[in-house]
Design a protein around this motif. Structure first.
Motif, PDB file in Angstrom:
ATOM      1  N   THR A   1       0.829  -1.203   0.000  1.00  0.00           N
ATOM      2  CA  THR A   1       0.000   0.000   0.000  1.00  0.00           C
ATOM      3  C   THR A   1       0.863   1.252   0.000  1.00  0.00           C
ATOM      4  O   THR A   1       1.773   1.386   0.812  1.00  0.00           O
ATOM      5  CB  THR A   1      -0.927   0.011   1.226  1.00  0.00           C
ATOM      6  N   ASP A   2       0.574   2.142  -0.932  1.00  0.00           N
ATOM      7  CA  ASP A   2       1.268   3.421  -1.007  1.00  0.00           C
ATOM      8  C   ASP A   2       0.410   4.479  -0.322  1.00  0.00           C
ATOM      9  O   ASP A   2      -0.765   4.657  -0.660  1.00  0.00           O
ATOM     10  CB  ASP A   2       1.502   3.792  -2.474  1.00  0.00           C
ATOM     11  N   LEU A   3       0.998   5.170   0.674  1.00  0.00           N
ATOM     12  CA  LEU A   3       0.280   6.163   1.456  1.00  0.00           C
ATOM     13  C   LEU A   3       0.771   7.566   1.125  1.00  0.00           C
ATOM     14  O   LEU A   3       1.952   7.778   0.841  1.00  0.00           O
ATOM     15  CB  LEU A   3       0.487   5.918   2.954  1.00  0.00           C
ATOM     16  N   SER A   4      -0.122   8.546   1.195  1.00  0.00           N
ATOM     17  CA  SER A   4       0.285   9.934   1.036  1.00  0.00           C
ATOM     18  C   SER A   4       0.806  10.464   2.367  1.00  0.00           C
ATOM     19  O   SER A   4       0.133  10.328   3.395  1.00  0.00           O
ATOM     20  CB  SER A   4      -0.884  10.803   0.588  1.00  0.00           C
ATOM     21  N   PRO A   5       1.975  11.093   2.365  1.00  0.00           N
ATOM     22  CA  PRO A   5       2.481  11.673   3.616  1.00  0.00           C
ATOM     23  C   PRO A   5       1.694  12.901   4.054  1.00  0.00           C
ATOM     24  O   PRO A   5       1.813  13.328   5.204  1.00  0.00           O
ATOM     25  CB  PRO A   5       3.926  12.038   3.273  1.00  0.00           C
TER      26      PRO A   5
ATOM     27  N   GLY B   1      -1.880  10.749   5.214  1.00  0.00           N
ATOM     28  CA  GLY B   1      -1.906   9.324   5.534  1.00  0.00           C
ATOM     29  C   GLY B   1      -2.909   8.524   4.738  1.00  0.00           C
ATOM     30  O   GLY B   1      -3.084   7.329   4.997  1.00  0.00           O
ATOM     31  N   SER B   2      -3.538   9.124   3.755  1.00  0.00           N
ATOM     32  CA  SER B   2      -4.546   8.404   2.978  1.00  0.00           C
ATOM     33  C   SER B   2      -3.903   7.383   2.045  1.00  0.00           C
ATOM     34  O   SER B   2      -2.757   7.544   1.617  1.00  0.00           O
ATOM     35  CB  SER B   2      -5.381   9.388   2.158  1.00  0.00           C
ATOM     36  N   GLU B   3      -4.653   6.320   1.744  1.00  0.00           N
ATOM     37  CA  GLU B   3      -4.169   5.293   0.822  1.00  0.00           C
ATOM     38  C   GLU B   3      -4.304   5.791  -0.611  1.00  0.00           C
ATOM     39  O   GLU B   3      -5.386   6.175  -1.048  1.00  0.00           O
ATOM     40  CB  GLU B   3      -4.960   3.992   1.010  1.00  0.00           C
ATOM     41  N   LEU B   4      -3.208   5.768  -1.333  1.00  0.00           N
ATOM     42  CA  LEU B   4      -3.203   6.231  -2.715  1.00  0.00           C
ATOM     43  C   LEU B   4      -3.402   5.099  -3.700  1.00  0.00           C
ATOM     44  O   LEU B   4      -4.087   5.262  -4.705  1.00  0.00           O
ATOM     45  CB  LEU B   4      -1.881   6.948  -3.027  1.00  0.00           C
ATOM     46  N   ALA B   5      -2.768   3.951  -3.429  1.00  0.00           N
ATOM     47  CA  ALA B   5      -2.803   2.866  -4.414  1.00  0.00           C
ATOM     48  C   ALA B   5      -2.279   1.586  -3.805  1.00  0.00           C
ATOM     49  O   ALA B   5      -1.536   1.600  -2.815  1.00  0.00           O
ATOM     50  CB  ALA B   5      -1.950   3.241  -5.629  1.00  0.00           C
ATOM     51  N   GLU B   6      -2.681   0.476  -4.427  1.00  0.00           N
ATOM     52  CA  GLU B   6      -2.066  -0.818  -4.174  1.00  0.00           C
ATOM     53  C   GLU B   6      -1.070  -1.071  -5.295  1.00  0.00           C
ATOM     54  O   GLU B   6      -1.442  -1.105  -6.469  1.00  0.00           O
ATOM     55  CB  GLU B   6      -3.123  -1.927  -4.123  1.00  0.00           C
TER      56      GLU B   6
ATOM     57  N   THR C   1       3.859  15.310  -5.648  1.00  0.00           N
ATOM     58  CA  THR C   1       3.573  16.007  -4.392  1.00  0.00           C
ATOM     59  C   THR C   1       2.664  15.159  -3.508  1.00  0.00           C
ATOM     60  O   THR C   1       2.893  15.028  -2.300  1.00  0.00           O
ATOM     61  CB  THR C   1       2.912  17.369  -4.665  1.00  0.00           C
ATOM     62  N   THR C   2       1.645  14.580  -4.091  1.00  0.00           N
ATOM     63  CA  THR C   2       0.722  13.739  -3.327  1.00  0.00           C
ATOM     64  C   THR C   2       1.424  12.510  -2.776  1.00  0.00           C
ATOM     65  O   THR C   2       1.124  12.044  -1.668  1.00  0.00           O
ATOM     66  CB  THR C   2      -0.462  13.313  -4.213  1.00  0.00           C
ATOM     67  N   ASP C   3       2.406  12.010  -3.518  1.00  0.00           N
ATOM     68  CA  ASP C   3       3.078  10.761  -3.162  1.00  0.00           C
ATOM     69  C   ASP C   3       4.222  10.952  -2.180  1.00  0.00           C
ATOM     70  O   ASP C   3       4.477  10.086  -1.349  1.00  0.00           O
ATOM     71  CB  ASP C   3       3.595  10.092  -4.437  1.00  0.00           C
ATOM     72  N   ASN C   4       4.942  12.100  -2.274  1.00  0.00           N
ATOM     73  CA  ASN C   4       6.101  12.236  -1.382  1.00  0.00           C
ATOM     74  C   ASN C   4       6.079  13.491  -0.521  1.00  0.00           C
ATOM     75  O   ASN C   4       6.957  13.681   0.324  1.00  0.00           O
ATOM     76  CB  ASN C   4       7.414  12.134  -2.161  1.00  0.00           C
ATOM     77  N   GLY C   5       5.100  14.373  -0.702  1.00  0.00           N
ATOM     78  CA  GLY C   5       4.910  15.486   0.215  1.00  0.00           C
ATOM     79  C   GLY C   5       5.739  16.715  -0.044  1.00  0.00           C
ATOM     80  O   GLY C   5       5.638  17.689   0.708  1.00  0.00           O
ATOM     81  N   ALA C   6       6.559  16.732  -1.089  1.00  0.00           N
ATOM     82  CA  ALA C   6       7.347  17.928  -1.396  1.00  0.00           C
ATOM     83  C   ALA C   6       6.436  19.003  -1.990  1.00  0.00           C
ATOM     84  O   ALA C   6       5.348  18.724  -2.480  1.00  0.00           O
ATOM     85  CB  ALA C   6       8.478  17.588  -2.352  1.00  0.00           C
ATOM     86  N   LEU C   7       6.897  20.240  -1.971  1.00  0.00           N
ATOM     87  CA  LEU C   7       6.056  21.365  -2.367  1.00  0.00           C
ATOM     88  C   LEU C   7       5.641  21.283  -3.831  1.00  0.00           C
ATOM     89  O   LEU C   7       6.472  21.070  -4.719  1.00  0.00           O
ATOM     90  CB  LEU C   7       6.799  22.677  -2.141  1.00  0.00           C
ATOM     91  N   LEU C   8       4.353  21.505  -4.082  1.00  0.00           N
ATOM     92  CA  LEU C   8       3.835  21.476  -5.438  1.00  0.00           C
ATOM     93  C   LEU C   8       4.459  22.593  -6.275  1.00  0.00           C
ATOM     94  O   LEU C   8       4.804  22.384  -7.445  1.00  0.00           O
ATOM     95  CB  LEU C   8       2.310  21.605  -5.424  1.00  0.00           C
ATOM     96  N   ARG C   9       4.630  23.761  -5.682  1.00  0.00           N
ATOM     97  CA  ARG C   9       5.212  24.865  -6.459  1.00  0.00           C
ATOM     98  C   ARG C   9       6.635  24.541  -6.893  1.00  0.00           C
ATOM     99  O   ARG C   9       7.064  24.915  -7.988  1.00  0.00           O
ATOM    100  CB  ARG C   9       5.140  26.174  -5.679  1.00  0.00           C
TER     101      ARG C   9
END
Length: 489
Positions: free
Chosen positions: A33-37, A40-45, A99-107
């Motif tokens: 399971t891949d989680l968004s930092p 904490g939501s589940e993004l994908a299997e 950004t959704t996957d690793n939490g770094a800034l979108l900008r």
């Protein structure tokens, strides 16, 4: 019942969560399971690869190697430019997914990181066409140097800048005429899958780029020990690098290792203090999850109090929050386990006598407050070990000799930053620092034609420009005698 991989929709973008092997999507028996930092939501299997998928990917790379190696350099370069075009067309998709996957800034992803991904392909495509060495003479004999493709390459990449650091390896390996098996980090695998789609659309032949997902112990070891692999490039931690080196040793597979850092940032009393403070606060970029970060602030005693006051004021004004918000300066750390590791470092340091100037605690979820610690001993864990989070230490020195001694007194040697108003001092101190990169009155200025890598336990080897081709190729020198030719006239 096991959950299945397939296609996930991440921030509105469809992402295939299966492996990419031999030009086809391939599933596995299991998933992770891949989680968004961010929340904490589940993004994908994600398809969870094993030795079976590793073997299939290497076999596909081996089968495709002869054809790609024989492809004229100009055509290889054209395909790489086409991949860069695809990255630019999908820049917004890549940015929001990463950004959704690793939490770094979108900008940052939109303005800097993803454009750099495209540049990685363009740079090495163009460098390939200029690669060469002038012929030279030895007692009348002619020496001619060639860079021959080595074969299938295994590339293992980290989670802190997933696509940029992956393509920093993929682009030169492909440009050199090699085929690739890429294993992205399991905490941030999604943009690698999108890269597979982009590469296929650009016309990269099947099997030239393969992407497999999973845990190091389950698929990584099978890749790095495979007898058909000709090169291994890894960016990550020292303990994992030791395992990779041991795994590659029986085959004598060459490895390139870009590892951790505990880099110093030296501030002399003659420095522009506003510049020094700006550079020091910049070390919190990406929530401190940057291997090059100057996490050890070494400040000349005469200006330490004023530096600390200005630093505290500026760092305390940083906005921490959702990285998708344009006004956010610091997002979350990648994973709950990483946050616990960071907090453990800080707690042990405080217990050992360190003083917290700012921060020093979690802020809920995967967010950790930007932290500065003082009153730290040179031989303490917090000074000697890589934290990989928004945690800096501050120590003082009274002269150049002490500054250099403190700067060099770790087992690492990845980078160093030096802030001074004295050009001669900059030259003297830079010459004595043990580091792969030294920045003087600046930070994170990187050119792909420069050598990049670390000294001591910060790595083995250099990549960038011709150094990348030196690693990803077998260099061959052909020596031709001036006599012995048949006259066919």
């Amino acid at each position: 019942m096991p959950r299945e991989s397939g296609t996930a929709v991440v921030a509105g973008v469809p992402v295939d969560t299966r492996h990419w092997i031999g030009g086809e999507r391939v599933d596995s028996a299991g998933t992770f399971t891949d989680l968004s930092p961010i929340d904490g939501s589940e993004l994908a299997e994600i398809a969870r690869g094993t030795a079976t998928e590793a073997a299939a990917a290497v076999a596909a790379a081996k089968a495709a190697f002869a054809g790609w190696a024989a492809t004229p350099p100009a055509e290889r370069a054209r395909v790489l430019h086409s991949i860069a075009d695809g990255v630019e067309r999908r820049l917004d998709d890549l940015a929001i997914v990463e950004t959704t996957d690793n939490g770094a800034l979108l900008r940052s992803h939109r303005r800097g990181v993803m454009p750099r991904v495209a540049h990685n392909f363009r740079f090495f495509a163009d460098w390939l066409l200029t690669l060469g060495h002038d012929d030279f003479e030895t007692r009348g004999h002619t020496n001619h140097v060639d860079w021959d493709p080595a074969g299938p390459c295994v590339l293992i990449t980290p989670w802190n800048a997933p696509l940029m650091l992956a393509t920093w390896k993929v682009a030169p390996a492909l440009a050199a005429g090699n085929t690739v098996v890429l294993k992205p980090a399991e905490w941030s695998p999604l943009t690698a899958s999108l890269l597979a789609d982009i590469a296929a659309e650009a016309g990269l032949p099947a099997g030239v780029l393969n992407i497999v997902q999973g845990y190091g112990a389950e698929i990584g070891d099978a890749l790095t020990s495979h007898p058909d692999v000709r090169r291994i490039s890894f960016t990550g931690s020292v303990p994992t690098a030791r395992r990779i080196a041991a795994s590659a040793a029986p085959q004598l597979t060459p490895v390139s290792l870009e590892l951790g850092g505990k880099s110093p940032l030296l501030v002399f009393a003659d420095a522009d203090l506003d510049l020094a403070v700006d550079l020091a606060v910049e070390q919190y970029d990406n929530a401190g999850q940057v291997c090059l970060a100057g996490t050890r602030l070494l400040v000349e005693e005469a200006v330490a109090e004023e530096f600390t006051r200005r630093f505290t004021e500026k760092a305390s004004a940083l906005r921490q929050g959702d990285p998708r918000d344009e006004t956010t300066d610091i997002g979350p750390v990648i994973h709950t386990r990483q946050l616990e590791k960071i907090d453990g470092f800080v707690r042990r340091a405080v217990s050992a006598g360190a003083r917290t100037v700012i921060g020093g605690q979690p802020r809920g979820g995967n967010f950790y407050a930007p932290t500065l610690l003082t009153d730290v001993a040179q031989d303490s864990e917090i000074v000697q070990e890589e934290v990989f989070g928004p945690v800096l230490t501050l120590q003082t020195f009274t002269g150049e000799d002490e500054a250099v001694r403190l700067a060099n007194d770790t087992r690492f040697g990845l980078a160093a930053t030096l802030v001074t108003g004295d050009r001669e001092r900059a030259d003297r101190v830079s010459a004595q620092l043990v580091a792969g990169t030294v920045w003087v009155n600046c930070f994170f200025v990187r050119d792909l034609q420069a050598p990049f890598g670390g000294s001591r336990q910060s790595g083995v080897g250099r990549e960038g420009g011709t150094w990348s081709f030196d690693f990803y190729c077998d260099l061959k020198n052909t020596v031709t005698a001036p006599k012995g030719w048949q006259d066919r006239g």
